[in-house]
Design an enzyme around this catalytic site. Structure first.
Site, PDB file in Angstrom:
ATOM      1  N   LYS A 209      60.077 -45.481  14.932  1.00 49.54           N
ATOM      2  CA  LYS A 209      60.754 -46.143  13.566  1.00 49.54           C
ATOM      3  C   LYS A 209      62.200 -46.374  13.805  1.00 49.54           C
ATOM      4  O   LYS A 209      62.796 -45.618  14.538  1.00 49.54           O
ATOM      5  CB  LYS A 209      60.788 -45.103  12.409  1.00 49.54           C
ATOM      6  N   GLU A 259      69.420 -43.051  -3.504  1.00 54.27           N
ATOM      7  CA  GLU A 259      68.978 -42.016  -2.607  1.00 54.27           C
ATOM      8  C   GLU A 259      69.923 -40.634  -2.652  1.00 54.27           C
ATOM      9  O   GLU A 259      71.108 -41.177  -2.262  1.00 54.27           O
ATOM     10  CB  GLU A 259      68.748 -42.564  -1.183  1.00 54.27           C
ATOM     11  N   GLU A 303      55.602 -44.375   6.927  1.00 55.04           N
ATOM     12  CA  GLU A 303      57.054 -44.560   6.873  1.00 55.04           C
ATOM     13  C   GLU A 303      57.518 -43.116   5.982  1.00 55.04           C
ATOM     14  O   GLU A 303      58.537 -42.722   6.569  1.00 55.04           O
ATOM     15  CB  GLU A 303      57.706 -45.689   6.100  1.00 55.04           C
ATOM     16  N   GLU A 437      62.191 -57.975   2.358  1.00 56.19           N
ATOM     17  CA  GLU A 437      62.499 -56.917   1.477  1.00 56.19           C
ATOM     18  C   GLU A 437      64.087 -56.674   1.295  1.00 56.19           C
ATOM     19  O   GLU A 437      64.629 -56.240   0.406  1.00 56.19           O
ATOM     20  CB  GLU A 437      61.890 -55.755   2.378  1.00 56.19           C
ATOM     21  N   LYS A 441      66.142 -56.079  -1.909  1.00 49.90           N
ATOM     22  CA  LYS A 441      67.120 -55.156  -2.184  1.00 49.90           C
ATOM     23  C   LYS A 441      68.555 -55.629  -2.620  1.00 49.90           C
ATOM     24  O   LYS A 441      69.197 -55.023  -3.069  1.00 49.90           O
ATOM     25  CB  LYS A 441      67.300 -54.273  -1.009  1.00 49.90           C
TER      26      LYS A 441
END
Length: 452
Positions: A209, A259, A303, A437, A441
């Site tokens: 990743k 987050e 993920e 994506e 965002k």
């Protein structure tokens, strides 16, 4: 707003400071505090003339802080190793026994390379003046640094800062900006090449990743009030962290990040795996269908699991117990929704906030796995300097600390707005879908700034 009551509270603090000139300080760092009236904190912050200006609003909505000035400020550029940073951190903790004294600041995404001017790779500030809201209670605080300054001079500096406090003025109403130009770094052809390099089987076998990101530079002619932008963003995404750091009039970093990196209360730690993304639906039925599809999507599930396993493995040596949710849930924002797993740990005695930063930052949700090989790829190929984007921003003190992962953010400079977005690239990632994506965002902040 009860301006008269606030003025009386400021005068009361000045009186206490004058009295302190006759009484020797008992500790190197001292904080005076009193309860005060409620004020609109972002509006108050935007009205002040003293720098730095710092804003912090917790995701749980219980706590909000507006702070100005600095009585203690430590900043590091490149070349400072983790042991030196940890040493400075511990020195700060020893200067006061008061658990309410907080240092606010941040750590860059990659501390091995250059960061933004004024911000440094690591910078933390003990503010001169703080307003704090906890639930519905407001307090006014002034901090004094007798460790580095003559006591009488330090008191006079604090009095001068209080006398310079301006009343809160309403924020100017938001206006859509005229976009002069837009530049994406990397652009789509380069982005496509980077994604293809990451998903190439031989590379992906060793580095499963890499979180690639993009800088979107918007050139504008109008002056931008960063605090008005943050207030609008706050209204669109209330279930996020909202914070801002303005060390001079030229640059302000603001973020509306969903987050949490970690929250520590004594030896209890809370963190999370937030990775895997889809859009929101146009109605409730479509929204639920998209959420269910996200829960069942293999790429996004893998993920999120990678992030969860990494965080658990990094916390295990520091903890007596680590527990993580097995099943993912959905965390909803205005334009997008994420997969989320909560993680809780009981830390071993003596584990410090800086050890937690070293262990958890940067997470696989913003860097990749393994950390070092993913970071090397980003450093060499992404094409721009992330600075504090995808870094860790928050505060620490003796008994508690909280840090957010600095995503969904903007660096505002004269004539330019820098926006940032990233996507986790793993085997099976599609360059076009990941590029979209990034656009998803940025949708909320773009809708605030630009006439679309």
């Amino acid at each position: 707003m009860p301006a008269h009551a606030l003025s009386e509270d400021l005068k009361s603090l000045i009186d206490k400071l004058i009295q302190m000139k006759q009484v020797p300080a008992t500790e190197p760092i001292v904080q005076l505090s009193l309860k005060t009236v409620s004020i609109p904190l972002i509006s108050w912050l935007a009205s002040q003339t003293l720098y730095p200006r710092i804003y912090w609003h917790g995701r749980d909505k219980v706590e909000e802080v507006a702070a100005i000035g600095a009585c203690k400020d430590f900043k590091f550029e490149t070349g400072v190793d983790d042991k030196a940073l940890a040493s400075v951190y511990e020195q700060q903790r020893m200067l006061s026994s008061n658990p309410d004294i907080r240092y606010y600041g941040g750590v860059a995404f990659d501390r091995s390379i250059e960061s933004w001017p004024e911000f440094g790779n690591t910078r933390f500030v003990l503010p001169r003046i703080e307003f704090r809201r906890s639930a519905n209670q407001f307090s006014l605080r002034v901090n004094l640094n007798f460790a580095d300054n003559n006591p009488i001079d330090e008191i006079d500096l604090a009095i001068a800062a209080i006398e310079a406090v301006m009343p809160a003025r309403p924020l100017a109403p938001p206006n859509k900006l005229t976009l002069v130009s837009r530049q994406d770094i990397p652009d789509f052809p380069h982005w496509k090449t980077l994604v293809e390099q990451v998903i190439e089987p031989k590379f992906n076998q060793d580095t499963p990743k890499v979180v690639l990101s993009r800088l979107t530079e918007l050139e504008v002619n109008e002056q931008v009030d960063p605090w008005m932008v943050l207030a609008c963003w706050q209204g669109r995404n209330p279930n996020s962290f909202q914070f801002g750091f303005q060390f001079s009039p030229d640059r302000t970093y603001i973020s509306c990040s969903p987050e949490r990196l970690f929250r520590r209360s004594q030896q209890e730690l809370f963190t999370e795996a937030l990775a895997g993304t889809t859009v929101r639906g146009l109605n409730q039925e479509e929204d639920v269908a998209l959420a269910n599809a996200l829960l069942e999507d293999n790429k996004n599930s893998v993920e999120n699991q990678l992030v969860r396993r990494h965080i658990v493995s990094m916390l295990t040596p520091l903890s007596q117990y680590v527990g993580a949710e097995e099943e993912a849930t959905i965390f909803k924002l205005n334009h997008i929704q994420h997969l989320h797993r909560a993680i809780r740990a009981e830390l071993k005695p003596g584990v410090s906030d800086f050890q937690l930063l070293q262990a958890l930052h940067p997470t696989p949700a913003v860097g990749g796995l393994p950390r070092e090989s993913a970071m090397t790829f980003i450093r060499q190929r992404e094409g721009y300097m992330r600075g504090w984007y995808a870094g860790a921003c928050g505060y620490f003190n003796k008994d508690e600390s909280e840090f957010s992962v600095a995503i969904r953010s903007a660096l505002i400079e004269p004539g330019k707005i820098n926006l940032f977005a990233g996507a986790g690239i793993i085997a099976g990632s599609d360059p076009e879908a990941e590029w979209q994506e990034l656009e998803n965002k940025l949708a909320t902040i773009m809708s605030i700034l630009i006439e679309l």
